[in-house]
Write a protein that holds these residues in place. Sequence first.
Motif, PDB file in Angstrom:
ATOM      1  N   PHE A   1      10.014  -2.691   4.791  1.00  0.00           N
ATOM      2  CA  PHE A   1       9.298  -3.811   5.384  1.00  0.00           C
ATOM      3  C   PHE A   1       7.799  -3.549   5.464  1.00  0.00           C
ATOM      4  N   ASP A   2       7.422  -2.322   5.882  1.00  0.00           N
ATOM      5  CA  ASP A   2       5.992  -2.141   6.156  1.00  0.00           C
ATOM      6  C   ASP A   2       5.164  -1.948   4.886  1.00  0.00           C
ATOM      7  N   VAL A   3       5.758  -1.414   3.824  1.00  0.00           N
ATOM      8  CA  VAL A   3       4.974  -1.268   2.594  1.00  0.00           C
ATOM      9  C   VAL A   3       4.569  -2.639   2.022  1.00  0.00           C
ATOM     10  N   PRO A   4       5.537  -3.581   1.835  1.00  0.00           N
ATOM     11  CA  PRO A   4       5.090  -4.909   1.367  1.00  0.00           C
ATOM     12  C   PRO A   4       4.175  -5.621   2.356  1.00  0.00           C
ATOM     13  N   ALA A   5       4.383  -5.379   3.666  1.00  0.00           N
ATOM     14  CA  ALA A   5       3.512  -6.028   4.655  1.00  0.00           C
ATOM     15  C   ALA A   5       2.079  -5.527   4.501  1.00  0.00           C
TER      16      ALA A   5
ATOM     17  N   LEU B   1      -3.449  -6.336   2.791  1.00  0.00           N
ATOM     18  CA  LEU B   1      -4.662  -5.873   2.105  1.00  0.00           C
ATOM     19  C   LEU B   1      -5.188  -6.897   1.107  1.00  0.00           C
ATOM     20  N   ALA B   2      -4.294  -7.786   0.653  1.00  0.00           N
ATOM     21  CA  ALA B   2      -4.725  -8.815  -0.299  1.00  0.00           C
ATOM     22  C   ALA B   2      -5.444  -9.974   0.390  1.00  0.00           C
ATOM     23  N   THR B   3      -5.508  -9.957   1.741  1.00  0.00           N
ATOM     24  CA  THR B   3      -6.174 -11.034   2.481  1.00  0.00           C
ATOM     25  C   THR B   3      -7.527 -10.549   3.000  1.00  0.00           C
ATOM     26  N   SER B   4      -8.320 -11.485   3.554  1.00  0.00           N
ATOM     27  CA  SER B   4      -9.602 -11.105   4.163  1.00  0.00           C
ATOM     28  C   SER B   4      -9.443 -10.968   5.670  1.00  0.00           C
ATOM     29  N   VAL B   5      -8.221 -10.722   6.135  1.00  0.00           N
ATOM     30  CA  VAL B   5      -7.980 -10.631   7.582  1.00  0.00           C
ATOM     31  C   VAL B   5      -8.880  -9.551   8.206  1.00  0.00           C
TER      32      VAL B   5
ATOM     33  N   LEU C   1      -7.493   1.747   2.247  1.00  0.00           N
ATOM     34  CA  LEU C   1      -6.853   2.572   3.282  1.00  0.00           C
ATOM     35  C   LEU C   1      -7.696   2.606   4.549  1.00  0.00           C
ATOM     36  N   ALA C   2      -9.015   2.478   4.394  1.00  0.00           N
ATOM     37  CA  ALA C   2      -9.893   2.492   5.567  1.00  0.00           C
ATOM     38  C   ALA C   2      -9.690   1.248   6.432  1.00  0.00           C
ATOM     39  N   ARG C   3      -9.130   0.181   5.854  1.00  0.00           N
ATOM     40  CA  ARG C   3      -8.882  -1.033   6.652  1.00  0.00           C
ATOM     41  C   ARG C   3      -7.670  -0.871   7.570  1.00  0.00           C
TER      42      ARG C   3
END
Lengths: 105, 266
Positions: free
Chosen positions: B175-179, B184-188, B218-220
């Motif tokens: 669950f957490d890897v795809p999450a 990371l693909a968003t600008s959240v 990774l820093a995000r």
Amino acid sequence: MREILGDIDRWRAQHKRIAVARVVDIEGSGPRDPGAAMAVNEDGEVCGSVSGGCVEGAVVAEALEILKNDSPGRLVKFGYSDDEAFAVGLTCGGVVHLFIQPLSW
Amino acid sequence: MIYPTLADRIRKNKPVALLTVIDGPNLGATLLTSPNVENIGTLGDQELDRVSSRDALGELEAGRTSVRNYGPSGQVTPEDLQDTPVVRVFVESFSPPPQMLIFGAVDFTAALARVAKVLGYYVVVCDAREVFATHRRFPMADEVLVTWPTPVLTERGPDLGARDAICILTHDPKFDVPAIQGALATSVGYIGVMGSRKTHAKRLERLAEVGVTKSQDLARLMSPIGLDIGSRTPEETAISICAEIIGKRVGRNVPSLANSEGPIHK
């Protein structure tokens, strides 16, 4: 405004006259940002807040005065200065500008 | 009537700006504006309405509330404003609330959802296990979704911005890897991932296996999630997560667990 919609709706349903006070500007340290709002109805009931509790009492008096005089609205400033040290003011040292008007819109 | 429409748009989380003359001619006049619909009300002059509502839509997009000065017919340049009364207009923006997406329907989720609601977030809880992801367990959440992270983030990810947050509380790699990949693909503005330092190290290995290795990505990831305040209970952890979100948003140097060493619980 969001948090006082419920109370305003209730007062409107009771056909109470309502004044709304909103923070429009702050100088220096202020407890609430522009947009913070409180409302006062003709009976002096209050919802919301515009400071940390420092000026709400004075706002109620001003709001009731505005309702009584059918004023279109008024800019009111609360701050701290030496000669006002014992008057209503913000203990944090900032200045808050409020616009108080009847909710006639 | 302006107020009922304003209240309705605020409640439906539709962007709306309320303009009020706080000084000058037509004191107290109000105008309501939202993108792609007609204005309601007037500040007393057609041209002033046009110019100020155009400015207000810009303020609304930026989520700003401010006072702007105009001439009585919407003049804005300093030369045009000489020898004319100034109309001061309070532009109040009501933007939709920020969103918090919480992945993983665990004990910490309910506490985090509660604290996030206090802070005004629109809270979405997501877990693929339907026995756990129920409205009964998370009555405070605005939405409870029984699904996997990828479809949720594919659908909602493009809408996420700096004010929004994603918190990944599951410890399950499925669950957490795809999450994390989806987040990371968003600008959240905030991505927090729960787990001990050991869990985080193992998770980094699994992320590397799927190609997530860029240091700026990774820093995000704020992991371990939250501030180093020694929180123990789900409620204390929720406070530490939300405090970290506030600190990151305003750019303060807060004591994040992700930047510290040593045990999380002392």
